[in-house]
Scaffold this motif. Structure first.
Motif, PDB file in Angstrom:
ATOM      1  N   GLY A 180       0.771  -1.241   0.000  1.00 47.18           N
ATOM      2  CA  GLY A 180       0.000   0.000   0.000  1.00 47.18           C
ATOM      3  C   GLY A 180       0.795   1.279   0.000  1.00 47.18           C
ATOM      4  O   GLY A 180       0.256   2.382   0.032  1.00 47.18           O
ATOM      5  N   LYS A 181       2.125   1.163  -0.068  1.00 48.09           N
ATOM      6  CA  LYS A 181       2.981   2.347  -0.013  1.00 48.09           C
ATOM      7  C   LYS A 181       2.801   3.197  -1.285  1.00 48.09           C
ATOM      8  O   LYS A 181       2.798   2.657  -2.388  1.00 48.09           O
ATOM      9  N   GLY A 182       2.653   4.506  -1.091  1.00 46.55           N
ATOM     10  CA  GLY A 182       2.599   5.407  -2.247  1.00 46.55           C
ATOM     11  C   GLY A 182       1.236   5.541  -2.897  1.00 46.55           C
ATOM     12  O   GLY A 182       1.073   6.289  -3.861  1.00 46.55           O
ATOM     13  N   ILE A 183       0.220   4.837  -2.386  1.00 45.31           N
ATOM     14  CA  ILE A 183      -1.120   4.937  -2.994  1.00 45.31           C
ATOM     15  C   ILE A 183      -1.754   6.285  -2.621  1.00 45.31           C
ATOM     16  O   ILE A 183      -1.643   6.741  -1.491  1.00 45.31           O
ATOM     17  N   MET A 184      -2.380   6.942  -3.619  1.00 48.58           N
ATOM     18  CA  MET A 184      -3.084   8.203  -3.362  1.00 48.58           C
ATOM     19  C   MET A 184      -4.503   8.080  -3.897  1.00 48.58           C
ATOM     20  O   MET A 184      -4.798   7.181  -4.686  1.00 48.58           O
ATOM     21  N   ARG A 185      -5.359   9.000  -3.464  1.00 46.26           N
ATOM     22  CA  ARG A 185      -6.761   8.925  -3.878  1.00 46.26           C
ATOM     23  C   ARG A 185      -7.229  10.307  -4.320  1.00 46.26           C
ATOM     24  O   ARG A 185      -6.870  11.319  -3.712  1.00 46.26           O
ATOM     25  N   ILE A 186      -8.042  10.351  -5.379  1.00 46.61           N
ATOM     26  CA  ILE A 186      -8.632  11.620  -5.816  1.00 46.61           C
ATOM     27  C   ILE A 186     -10.148  11.513  -5.684  1.00 46.61           C
ATOM     28  O   ILE A 186     -10.740  10.533  -6.158  1.00 46.61           O
ATOM     29  N   ASP A 187     -10.772  12.515  -5.035  1.00 46.81           N
ATOM     30  CA  ASP A 187     -12.226  12.584  -4.987  1.00 46.81           C
ATOM     31  C   ASP A 187     -12.694  13.793  -5.775  1.00 46.81           C
ATOM     32  O   ASP A 187     -12.159  14.893  -5.583  1.00 46.81           O
ATOM     33  N   ARG A 188     -13.685  13.585  -6.647  1.00 45.42           N
ATOM     34  CA  ARG A 188     -14.275  14.704  -7.383  1.00 45.42           C
ATOM     35  C   ARG A 188     -15.348  15.305  -6.489  1.00 45.42           C
ATOM     36  O   ARG A 188     -16.298  14.614  -6.112  1.00 45.42           O
ATOM     37  N   LEU A 189     -15.169  16.562  -6.094  1.00 46.36           N
ATOM     38  CA  LEU A 189     -16.120  17.193  -5.171  1.00 46.36           C
ATOM     39  C   LEU A 189     -16.946  18.209  -5.940  1.00 46.36           C
ATOM     40  O   LEU A 189     -16.401  19.062  -6.639  1.00 46.36           O
ATOM     41  N   THR A 190     -18.264  18.136  -5.825  1.00 46.71           N
ATOM     42  CA  THR A 190     -19.100  19.129  -6.504  1.00 46.71           C
ATOM     43  C   THR A 190     -19.865  19.895  -5.441  1.00 46.71           C
ATOM     44  O   THR A 190     -20.742  19.336  -4.788  1.00 46.71           O
ATOM     45  N   ALA A 191     -19.474  21.148  -5.242  1.00 43.76           N
ATOM     46  CA  ALA A 191     -20.155  21.968  -4.231  1.00 43.76           C
ATOM     47  C   ALA A 191     -21.040  22.973  -4.952  1.00 43.76           C
ATOM     48  O   ALA A 191     -20.723  23.383  -6.074  1.00 43.76           O
ATOM     49  N   LYS A 192     -22.132  23.369  -4.309  1.00 46.53           N
ATOM     50  CA  LYS A 192     -23.049  24.357  -4.922  1.00 46.53           C
ATOM     51  C   LYS A 192     -22.301  25.653  -5.224  1.00 46.53           C
ATOM     52  O   LYS A 192     -21.630  26.195  -4.375  1.00 46.53           O
ATOM     53  N   GLY A 193     -22.437  26.121  -6.464  1.00 50.62           N
ATOM     54  CA  GLY A 193     -21.911  27.440  -6.790  1.00 50.62           C
ATOM     55  C   GLY A 193     -20.424  27.527  -7.066  1.00 50.62           C
ATOM     56  O   GLY A 193     -19.977  28.423  -7.766  1.00 50.62           O
ATOM     57  N   SER A 194     -19.628  26.553  -6.528  1.00 51.89           N
ATOM     58  CA  SER A 194     -18.185  26.744  -6.694  1.00 51.89           C
ATOM     59  C   SER A 194     -17.586  25.842  -7.782  1.00 51.89           C
ATOM     60  O   SER A 194     -16.376  25.734  -7.887  1.00 51.89           O
ATOM     61  N   GLY A 195     -18.440  25.188  -8.559  1.00 53.53           N
ATOM     62  CA  GLY A 195     -17.901  24.322  -9.618  1.00 53.53           C
ATOM     63  C   GLY A 195     -17.260  23.070  -9.037  1.00 53.53           C
ATOM     64  O   GLY A 195     -17.369  22.803  -7.844  1.00 53.53           O
ATOM     65  N   THR A 196     -16.555  22.329  -9.885  1.00 52.23           N
ATOM     66  CA  THR A 196     -15.972  21.063  -9.444  1.00 52.23           C
ATOM     67  C   THR A 196     -14.577  21.271  -8.877  1.00 52.23           C
ATOM     68  O   THR A 196     -13.763  21.984  -9.457  1.00 52.23           O
ATOM     69  N   GLN A 197     -14.323  20.631  -7.746  1.00 51.65           N
ATOM     70  CA  GLN A 197     -12.968  20.636  -7.193  1.00 51.65           C
ATOM     71  C   GLN A 197     -12.521  19.193  -7.009  1.00 51.65           C
ATOM     72  O   GLN A 197     -13.331  18.273  -7.020  1.00 51.65           O
ATOM     73  N   TYR A 198     -11.207  19.045  -6.840  1.00 54.21           N
ATOM     74  CA  TYR A 198     -10.661  17.693  -6.724  1.00 54.21           C
ATOM     75  C   TYR A 198      -9.790  17.625  -5.476  1.00 54.21           C
ATOM     76  O   TYR A 198      -8.915  18.455  -5.279  1.00 54.21           O
ATOM     77  N   ARG A 199     -10.067  16.605  -4.640  1.00 59.44           N
ATOM     78  CA  ARG A 199      -9.270  16.466  -3.422  1.00 59.44           C
ATOM     79  C   ARG A 199      -8.293  15.299  -3.583  1.00 59.44           C
ATOM     80  O   ARG A 199      -8.697  14.186  -3.942  1.00 59.44           O
TER      81      ARG A 199
END
Length: 375
Positions: A172-191
């Motif tokens: 599991g070393k080095g694994i990363m995760r991206i979540d697509r976040l959609t908030a009202k009014g602020s468009g799409t962000q990525y965590r």
């Protein structure tokens, strides 16, 4: 525990192959080696440890290591040449050294010795092998080699969660995760989440190319794949996956030796025990999510999947394989997903699986000795 066969000369022989070490006798899990030696003794196979330095295919005897129970230490002594070689070289870096490769290739070419599991797997190669067969393809998450920001954007359009995994990763070393976040009014962000030791670090970005730049800062020199995130079934808010051990039997056929479960740590992105995960009982976890009857049905399907996947991996690799462990996920809809296979399984802590796994290695070795060289 005697560890000594009185009539060694006539017993079938198996060498556990590893590499020399400057700090102790040799590398590898010494407890594992001892358990194998003991199991071999019980089943009539003379098992000893051999380093690539001492390896010599043409000699009728060579120097290997036996365990002296009275002195509680390993002793280097003359041993008969091996009929079967079990590759337990613990790290990719060591396995890639030219003198080690020469030993492995010599075994592969030889008609007098059987080597199984000649090398580690590469994640990307595994996915390409499994995607190329219609039997194994349904188990494979959407996966790409990560070579440009466009690879991220195209998968982020399709999936709300992605995992970034090193191609030659371990535990599991080095694994990363991206979540697509959609908030009202602020468009799409990525965590982007990454785990450093047992701590999670998060950064939020406005575009896939910003995520790419952030990932690039932390990837080191590692090649990565990017993969669709699966909504794994959970137990008390924690994701878990199943760890299956698949081995060849004394008849040379693939069979599941056991299935364990690994539950993710509280804030972890993986279920690996060194990263805060814990061991649990698969049937208990699945019953919690799906009810008793469906849980048994899912476990049966996991076994079928594991044998299908192992068969395809062996066929594609073109090598003789004797065992592998597999990480398998079950999503909230009960679909089964393949995440990873390891050609050098770690010890399973579950006692029943452990005992069976040791016996199968010895019985499969006997099968190889009795069934000539498969070309």
């Amino acid at each position: 525990m005697g560890f000594f066969l009185h009539n060694r000369g006539s017993n079938p022989t198996m060498a556990i192959l590893t590499v020399k070490d400057s700090n102790r006798v040799f590398r590898g899990n010494l407890h594992n080696f001892l358990d194998l030696i003991e199991t071999g003794e019980r089943l009539g196979v003379d098992v000893y440890v051999l380093t690539t330095k001492d390896f010599n295919l043409s000699a009728s005897e060579l120097y290997g290591y036996r365990y002296n129970a009275a002195k509680k230490k390993w002793s280097r002594e003359l041993v008969p040449s091996p009929q079967v070689v079990y590759n337990r070289i613990p790290y990719r870096k060591m396995e890639m050294k030219s003198e080690v490769q020469q030993t492995i290739q010599a075994c592969n070419r030889s008609s007098s010795v059987h080597l199984f599991n000649p090398s580690f797997f590469n994640k990307w190669t595994l996915y390409s092998w499994l995607n190329s067969s219609k039997e194994s393809k349904p188990y494979i998450p959407d996966t790409k080699q990560l070579s440009s920001a466009e690879d991220l954007s195209s998968l982020l359009r399709k999936h709300a969660v992605l995992y970034l995994k090193p191609v030659k990763g371990k535990a599991g070393k080095g694994i990363m995760r991206i979540d697509r976040l959609t908030a009202k009014g602020s468009g799409t962000q990525y965590r982007l989440s990454r785990q450093v030791d047992k701590q999670m670090l998060y950064t939020v970005h406005n575009s896939p190319s910003e995520v790419w730049n952030e990932w690039n800062k932390h990837r080191g020199s590692h090649e990565y794949i990017v993969q669709q995130g699966i909504a794994l079934t959970r137990y008390k808010q924690r994701a878990y996956d199943l760890r299956a051990l698949i081995q060849k039997t004394g008849k040379g056929e693939w069979s599941v030796s056991g299935i364990g479960a690994r539950v993710a740590g509280k804030a972890s992105i993986t279920t690996h025990v060194p990263r805060g995960g814990s061991i649990d009982e698969p049937l208990k976890l699945l019953t919690h999510g799906f009810g008793a009857k469906e849980a048994r049905n899912i476990l049966k399907r996991v076994e079928t999947a594991a044998v299908t996947l192992a068969t395809q991996i062996e066929k594609s690799s073109g090598n003789q394989l004797g065992e592998m462990s597999m990480d398998i996920g079950v999503d909230v809809g009960g679909h089964i997903w393949f995440f990873e296979a390891n050609s050098k399984p770690m010890k399973f802590d579950e006692p029943k699986i452990r005992k069976k796994s040791l016996e199968r290695i010895i019985r499969y070795s006997l099968y190889l000795m009795n069934n000539g060289k498969r070309r």
